[in-house]
Motif scaffolding. Structure first.
Motif, PDB file in Angstrom:
ATOM      1  N   MET A 156       0.841  -1.186   0.000  1.00  0.00           N
ATOM      2  CA  MET A 156       0.000   0.000   0.000  1.00  0.00           C
ATOM      3  C   MET A 156       0.883   1.246   0.000  1.00  0.00           C
ATOM      4  O   MET A 156       1.876   1.313   0.704  1.00  0.00           O
ATOM      5  CB  MET A 156      -0.913  -0.039   1.223  1.00  0.00           C
ATOM      6  N   LEU A 157       0.502   2.237  -0.785  1.00  0.00           N
ATOM      7  CA  LEU A 157       1.257   3.481  -0.865  1.00  0.00           C
ATOM      8  C   LEU A 157       1.054   4.318   0.395  1.00  0.00           C
ATOM      9  O   LEU A 157      -0.026   4.297   0.994  1.00  0.00           O
ATOM     10  CB  LEU A 157       0.819   4.290  -2.083  1.00  0.00           C
ATOM     11  N   PRO A 158       2.067   5.075   0.780  1.00  0.00           N
ATOM     12  CA  PRO A 158       1.907   5.947   1.950  1.00  0.00           C
ATOM     13  C   PRO A 158       0.929   7.077   1.651  1.00  0.00           C
ATOM     14  O   PRO A 158       0.801   7.524   0.507  1.00  0.00           O
ATOM     15  CB  PRO A 158       3.314   6.481   2.194  1.00  0.00           C
ATOM     16  N   THR A 159       0.239   7.520   2.689  1.00  0.00           N
ATOM     17  CA  THR A 159      -0.668   8.659   2.577  1.00  0.00           C
ATOM     18  C   THR A 159      -0.257   9.688   3.626  1.00  0.00           C
ATOM     19  O   THR A 159       0.380   9.357   4.626  1.00  0.00           O
ATOM     20  CB  THR A 159      -2.135   8.255   2.818  1.00  0.00           C
ATOM     21  N   ILE A 160      -0.644  10.927   3.369  1.00  0.00           N
ATOM     22  CA  ILE A 160      -0.380  11.987   4.343  1.00  0.00           C
ATOM     23  C   ILE A 160      -1.706  12.382   4.970  1.00  0.00           C
ATOM     24  O   ILE A 160      -2.668  12.717   4.280  1.00  0.00           O
ATOM     25  CB  ILE A 160       0.320  13.193   3.690  1.00  0.00           C
ATOM     26  N   HIS A 161      -1.740  12.307   6.287  1.00  0.00           N
ATOM     27  CA  HIS A 161      -2.923  12.652   7.076  1.00  0.00           C
ATOM     28  C   HIS A 161      -2.652  13.961   7.797  1.00  0.00           C
ATOM     29  O   HIS A 161      -1.602  14.120   8.418  1.00  0.00           O
ATOM     30  CB  HIS A 161      -3.194  11.540   8.102  1.00  0.00           C
ATOM     31  N   LYS A 162      -3.589  14.895   7.735  1.00  0.00           N
ATOM     32  CA  LYS A 162      -3.443  16.154   8.464  1.00  0.00           C
ATOM     33  C   LYS A 162      -4.143  16.038   9.807  1.00  0.00           C
ATOM     34  O   LYS A 162      -5.227  15.494   9.897  1.00  0.00           O
ATOM     35  CB  LYS A 162      -4.033  17.327   7.686  1.00  0.00           C
ATOM     36  N   ASP A 163      -3.484  16.554  10.814  1.00  0.00           N
ATOM     37  CA  ASP A 163      -3.968  16.625  12.191  1.00  0.00           C
ATOM     38  C   ASP A 163      -3.656  15.338  12.960  1.00  0.00           C
ATOM     39  O   ASP A 163      -3.269  14.321  12.398  1.00  0.00           O
ATOM     40  CB  ASP A 163      -5.458  16.967  12.265  1.00  0.00           C
ATOM     41  N   TYR A 164      -3.867  15.431  14.239  1.00  0.00           N
ATOM     42  CA  TYR A 164      -3.538  14.377  15.191  1.00  0.00           C
ATOM     43  C   TYR A 164      -4.358  13.110  14.950  1.00  0.00           C
ATOM     44  O   TYR A 164      -5.539  13.175  14.600  1.00  0.00           O
ATOM     45  CB  TYR A 164      -3.805  14.895  16.612  1.00  0.00           C
ATOM     46  N   ILE A 165      -3.740  11.974  15.188  1.00  0.00           N
ATOM     47  CA  ILE A 165      -4.444  10.695  15.306  1.00  0.00           C
ATOM     48  C   ILE A 165      -3.889   9.995  16.549  1.00  0.00           C
ATOM     49  O   ILE A 165      -2.749  10.243  16.948  1.00  0.00           O
ATOM     50  CB  ILE A 165      -4.298   9.796  14.056  1.00  0.00           C
ATOM     51  N   PRO A 166      -4.667   9.128  17.164  1.00  0.00           N
ATOM     52  CA  PRO A 166      -4.189   8.446  18.365  1.00  0.00           C
ATOM     53  C   PRO A 166      -2.860   7.719  18.113  1.00  0.00           C
ATOM     54  O   PRO A 166      -2.677   7.052  17.095  1.00  0.00           O
ATOM     55  CB  PRO A 166      -5.311   7.449  18.682  1.00  0.00           C
ATOM     56  N   GLY A 167      -1.949   7.895  19.058  1.00  0.00           N
ATOM     57  CA  GLY A 167      -0.632   7.287  18.974  1.00  0.00           C
ATOM     58  C   GLY A 167       0.416   8.158  18.315  1.00  0.00           C
ATOM     59  O   GLY A 167       1.603   7.810  18.319  1.00  0.00           O
ATOM     60  N   ALA A 168       0.007   9.300  17.751  1.00  0.00           N
ATOM     61  CA  ALA A 168       0.940  10.144  17.003  1.00  0.00           C
ATOM     62  C   ALA A 168       2.071  10.676  17.879  1.00  0.00           C
ATOM     63  O   ALA A 168       3.235  10.656  17.470  1.00  0.00           O
ATOM     64  CB  ALA A 168       0.200  11.302  16.336  1.00  0.00           C
ATOM     65  N   ILE A 169       1.761  11.135  19.075  1.00  0.00           N
ATOM     66  CA  ILE A 169       2.802  11.705  19.936  1.00  0.00           C
ATOM     67  C   ILE A 169       3.863  10.649  20.232  1.00  0.00           C
ATOM     68  O   ILE A 169       5.061  10.881  20.048  1.00  0.00           O
ATOM     69  CB  ILE A 169       2.204  12.285  21.230  1.00  0.00           C
ATOM     70  N   GLY A 170       3.432   9.487  20.682  1.00  0.00           N
ATOM     71  CA  GLY A 170       4.373   8.428  21.004  1.00  0.00           C
ATOM     72  C   GLY A 170       5.212   8.001  19.810  1.00  0.00           C
ATOM     73  O   GLY A 170       6.426   7.797  19.934  1.00  0.00           O
ATOM     74  N   ARG A 171       4.584   7.878  18.647  1.00  0.00           N
ATOM     75  CA  ARG A 171       5.322   7.417  17.473  1.00  0.00           C
ATOM     76  C   ARG A 171       6.315   8.476  16.980  1.00  0.00           C
ATOM     77  O   ARG A 171       7.438   8.143  16.596  1.00  0.00           O
ATOM     78  CB  ARG A 171       4.344   7.038  16.352  1.00  0.00           C
ATOM     79  N   ILE A 172       5.934   9.744  16.995  1.00  0.00           N
ATOM     80  CA  ILE A 172       6.855  10.803  16.569  1.00  0.00           C
ATOM     81  C   ILE A 172       8.056  10.851  17.513  1.00  0.00           C
ATOM     82  O   ILE A 172       9.199  10.968  17.075  1.00  0.00           O
ATOM     83  CB  ILE A 172       6.137  12.171  16.499  1.00  0.00           C
ATOM     84  N   VAL A 173       7.802  10.728  18.804  1.00  0.00           N
ATOM     85  CA  VAL A 173       8.891  10.711  19.784  1.00  0.00           C
ATOM     86  C   VAL A 173       9.780   9.500  19.530  1.00  0.00           C
ATOM     87  O   VAL A 173      11.013   9.609  19.533  1.00  0.00           O
ATOM     88  CB  VAL A 173       8.345  10.720  21.228  1.00  0.00           C
ATOM     89  N   GLU A 174       9.185   8.348  19.298  1.00  0.00           N
ATOM     90  CA  GLU A 174       9.959   7.133  19.036  1.00  0.00           C
ATOM     91  C   GLU A 174      10.847   7.288  17.803  1.00  0.00           C
ATOM     92  O   GLU A 174      12.033   6.925  17.832  1.00  0.00           O
ATOM     93  CB  GLU A 174       9.010   5.949  18.845  1.00  0.00           C
ATOM     94  N   LEU A 175      10.301   7.824  16.719  1.00  0.00           N
ATOM     95  CA  LEU A 175      11.097   8.017  15.504  1.00  0.00           C
ATOM     96  C   LEU A 175      12.293   8.923  15.781  1.00  0.00           C
ATOM     97  O   LEU A 175      13.413   8.634  15.355  1.00  0.00           O
ATOM     98  CB  LEU A 175      10.230   8.599  14.383  1.00  0.00           C
ATOM     99  N   HIS A 176      12.054  10.025  16.469  1.00  0.00           N
ATOM    100  CA  HIS A 176      13.142  10.947  16.804  1.00  0.00           C
ATOM    101  C   HIS A 176      14.176  10.274  17.715  1.00  0.00           C
ATOM    102  O   HIS A 176      15.383  10.385  17.483  1.00  0.00           O
ATOM    103  CB  HIS A 176      12.594  12.208  17.484  1.00  0.00           C
TER     104      HIS A 176
END
Length: 171
Positions: free
Chosen positions: A1-21
């Motif tokens: 499946m191709l990646p999509t860009i979602h605007k605005d918060y979704i559940p888990g976003a804070i944790g995942r962004i922190v994890e990636l960083h």
């Protein structure tokens, strides 16, 4: 499946962004707990005061997972410029054009709000990111040694003065 860009918060976003960083910068330059805690604290604060008319958050999703992010913090855009923050792409999404797509979405948002300046803080040694920033018209305006992320690096501030065109330059 191709990646999509979602605007605005979704559940888990804070944790995942922190994890990636945390993972990326730990491996790259040895950033540890002070960096991860700061990213978590500041990102959570941003999400709590998020105003979709002023701020933007875009997430790359693939197969139900968040694989990248970028944010525009417009809280002080009138005085200081809009602040581009938390720009990250997972290892599996690097070199796919997703980073450019995220920056395009963020700069279109800034243009639509007539933010006349956008800035970001980063550090020396991130060649691919710097190349992308410069393609989008950002210029290095200041650098200094600092340890705001827990390890001493040559911190850099890039700014983009907006003429309300979004496309990267083809230089």
């Amino acid at each position: 499946m191709l990646p999509t860009i979602h605007k605005d918060y979704i559940p888990g976003a804070i944790g995942r962004i922190v994890e990636l960083h945390a993972h990326y910068y730990s491996q790259l330059v040895g950033f540890g707990l002070p960096f991860e805690a700061r990213v978590a604290r500041e990102l959570a604060e941003f999400c709590e005061r998020y105003d979709g008319e002023r701020d933007g958050l875009w997430l790359v999703q693939q197969d139900g997972n968040i694989e990248g992010a970028i944010a525009i913090d417009g809280a002080h855009a009138g005085q200081d410029g809009a602040h581009l923050r938390w720009f990250i792409v997972s290892d599996k999404m690097r070199c796919t054009g997703v980073g450019s797509a995220l920056l395009t979405a963020a700069m279109e948002f800034c243009a639509a709000r007539h933010y006349d300046r956008v800035y970001l803080w980063t550090f020396e040694g991130l060649g691919a990111a710097r190349h992308l920033y410069e393609k989008f018209g950002f210029r290095l305006v200041h650098q200094q040694l600092g340890a705001q992320w827990g390890v001493e690096v040559n911190e850099q501030r890039f700014e983009r003065v907006c003429q309300f065109t979004v496309s990267p330059s083809h230089t």
